[in-house]
Design a protein around this motif. Structure first.
Motif, PDB file in Angstrom:
ATOM      1  N   SER A 127     -15.237  21.484   7.650  1.00 46.95           N
ATOM      2  CA  SER A 127     -15.537  20.135   8.134  1.00 46.95           C
ATOM      3  C   SER A 127     -15.254  20.010   9.630  1.00 46.95           C
ATOM      4  O   SER A 127     -14.491  20.797  10.206  1.00 46.95           O
ATOM      5  N   SER A 128     -15.846  19.004  10.232  1.00 46.04           N
ATOM      6  CA  SER A 128     -15.622  18.746  11.650  1.00 46.04           C
ATOM      7  C   SER A 128     -14.194  18.268  11.868  1.00 46.04           C
ATOM      8  O   SER A 128     -13.541  17.760  10.938  1.00 46.04           O
ATOM      9  N   PRO A 129     -13.674  18.401  13.082  1.00 48.44           N
ATOM     10  CA  PRO A 129     -12.321  17.893  13.365  1.00 48.44           C
ATOM     11  C   PRO A 129     -12.170  16.409  13.050  1.00 48.44           C
ATOM     12  O   PRO A 129     -11.127  15.977  12.544  1.00 48.44           O
ATOM     13  N   GLU A 130     -13.222  15.640  13.320  1.00 51.59           N
ATOM     14  CA  GLU A 130     -13.161  14.202  13.045  1.00 51.59           C
ATOM     15  C   GLU A 130     -13.044  13.929  11.550  1.00 51.59           C
ATOM     16  O   GLU A 130     -12.268  13.062  11.117  1.00 51.59           O
ATOM     17  N   THR A 131     -13.806  14.688  10.760  1.00 48.58           N
ATOM     18  CA  THR A 131     -13.747  14.515   9.306  1.00 48.58           C
ATOM     19  C   THR A 131     -12.386  14.952   8.765  1.00 48.58           C
ATOM     20  O   THR A 131     -11.820  14.294   7.886  1.00 48.58           O
ATOM     21  N   GLN A 132     -11.849  16.036   9.301  1.00 47.08           N
ATOM     22  CA  GLN A 132     -10.536  16.494   8.871  1.00 47.08           C
ATOM     23  C   GLN A 132      -9.456  15.457   9.179  1.00 47.08           C
ATOM     24  O   GLN A 132      -8.569  15.200   8.367  1.00 47.08           O
ATOM     25  N   LEU A 133      -9.547  14.864  10.356  1.00 46.14           N
ATOM     26  CA  LEU A 133      -8.573  13.852  10.767  1.00 46.14           C
ATOM     27  C   LEU A 133      -8.632  12.648   9.840  1.00 46.14           C
ATOM     28  O   LEU A 133      -7.598  12.127   9.393  1.00 46.14           O
ATOM     29  N   ALA A 134      -9.858  12.212   9.516  1.00 49.65           N
ATOM     30  CA  ALA A 134     -10.033  11.060   8.633  1.00 49.65           C
ATOM     31  C   ALA A 134      -9.573  11.370   7.214  1.00 49.65           C
ATOM     32  O   ALA A 134      -8.948  10.531   6.548  1.00 49.65           O
ATOM     33  N   ARG A 135      -9.878  12.579   6.736  1.00 52.07           N
ATOM     34  CA  ARG A 135      -9.480  12.968   5.380  1.00 52.07           C
ATOM     35  C   ARG A 135      -7.956  13.044   5.273  1.00 52.07           C
ATOM     36  O   ARG A 135      -7.367  12.620   4.269  1.00 52.07           O
ATOM     37  N   THR A 136      -7.335  13.588   6.308  1.00 50.73           N
ATOM     38  CA  THR A 136      -5.879  13.665   6.316  1.00 50.73           C
ATOM     39  C   THR A 136      -5.262  12.274   6.237  1.00 50.73           C
ATOM     40  O   THR A 136      -4.297  12.038   5.502  1.00 50.73           O
ATOM     41  N   LYS A 137      -5.819  11.339   6.986  1.00 53.00           N
ATOM     42  CA  LYS A 137      -5.302   9.967   6.967  1.00 53.00           C
ATOM     43  C   LYS A 137      -5.469   9.330   5.599  1.00 53.00           C
ATOM     44  O   LYS A 137      -4.600   8.590   5.132  1.00 53.00           O
TER      45      LYS A 137
END
Length: 304
Positions: A125-135
């Protein structure tokens, strides 16, 4: 001011006599654990690497300088000295977490950052998607984690190795859920490539999230044979490339809960699920060098 200069010169002259003036943190010793056969752990009292610590000389260069400048600051009104003093702590090391925005991976990343490690999360996944998923999993973002998009199943081994450059450990939480398409290679081949690349990159330790032997050898193997075969391939690769002294294989049965919005199949009747934080804690313990070997089953994981 003469007193201040004298103190500075005296302090700097004393520093070379200390063995422990390195700014690197002293690595902890591995824990001694009395373990059952299903939990094969090994520990020793030696430090990893070349870090040395003398109990007779606890003064570090940073501490000495900070103390000296603090004394100087009290004897002079010059504002130029204050910016020199810094309390910033250096990272304990770099840990790469494949699948770091997944259910177990996100919790592992959180624990590692809390302990002062530099963390890189790698996913398709993109960094943005990873950041959102982590949140969505943790309820908060991990802004101090470096998120990288890389497909471990398609990237070259050179690219995979480059992503692990200078890492002190790798944790792989990568895998496909039971019943998924291509679940054999998605669990086996992909993790074997990660393991081979980690070895080539000179990573000293690796942690892999496998599956409980009880499940793998139970009735479920007739329905999910490819899934268990893939997990077994990955575990064999870890053992082959790193051996038992430089790796930790964690084999949970059913992990309680899951990422928001994800529906996971129920576990076998009578199998108690293990909390995701317990699995993440075990993974982090392996990454920092406190645990090695095999932890097989939920009871063994919770007993840590």
């Amino acid at each position: 001011m003469k007193i201040a200069c004298f103190l500075l010169a005296a302090t700097l002259a004393a520093i070379p006599q200390c063995l422990a003036f390195s700014t690197n943190s002293v690595l902890p010793t591995r824990r001694h654990v009395s373990a059952p056969s299903s939990l094969q752990l090994k520990a020793d009292e030696q430090y990893d690497g070349d870090d040395r610590h003398s109990p007779k000389c606890e003064l570090s260069r940073r501490t000495a300088l900070s103390t000296t400048f603090a004394i100087i600051a009290t004897t002079t009104s010059s504002p130029l000295l204050h910016p020199i003093v810094s309390n910033a702590q250096e990272s304990k090391g770099k840990v790469v977490v494949y699948g770091g925005s997944g259910y177990v991976g996100a919790h592992a990343c959180s624990l590692l950052t809390q302990q002062g490690y530099a963390v890189t999360s790698i996913s398709r996944s993109s960094p943005e998607t990873q950041l959102a998923r982590t949140k969505s999993i943790l309820g908060t973002s991990l802004s101090n984690v470096d998120y990288i998009s890389l497909d471990a199943g398609k990237a070259s081994l050179d690219d995979l190795s480059a992503s692990m450059k200078d890492a002190t450990a790798v944790i792989s939480c990568v895998g496909l859920s039971p019943g998924s398409q291509n679940q054999k290679d998605g669990n086996g081949l992909v993790n074997s490539r990660i393991t081979q690349a980690a070895k080539a990159a000179g990573v000293p330790k690796i942690v892999y999230i496998g599956v409980s032997s009880t499940l793998a050898n139970g009735p479920a193997k007739f329905l999910l044979g490819d899934y268990f075969a893939g997990k077994a391939t990955a575990e064999k690769s870890v053992a082959s490339e790193f051996g038992g002294k430089n790796s930790l294989i964690i084999k949970p049965a059913i992990i309680a809960g899951g990422p928001p919005g994800e529906i996971r199949p129920p576990g076998p009747p009578g199998v108690k699920a293990v909390d995701v934080t317990a699995v993440a804690r075990a993974a982090v313990s392996g990454a920092v060098g406190d645990l090695i070997g095999v932890i097989d089953g939920n009871e063994a994981i919770e007993a840590l």
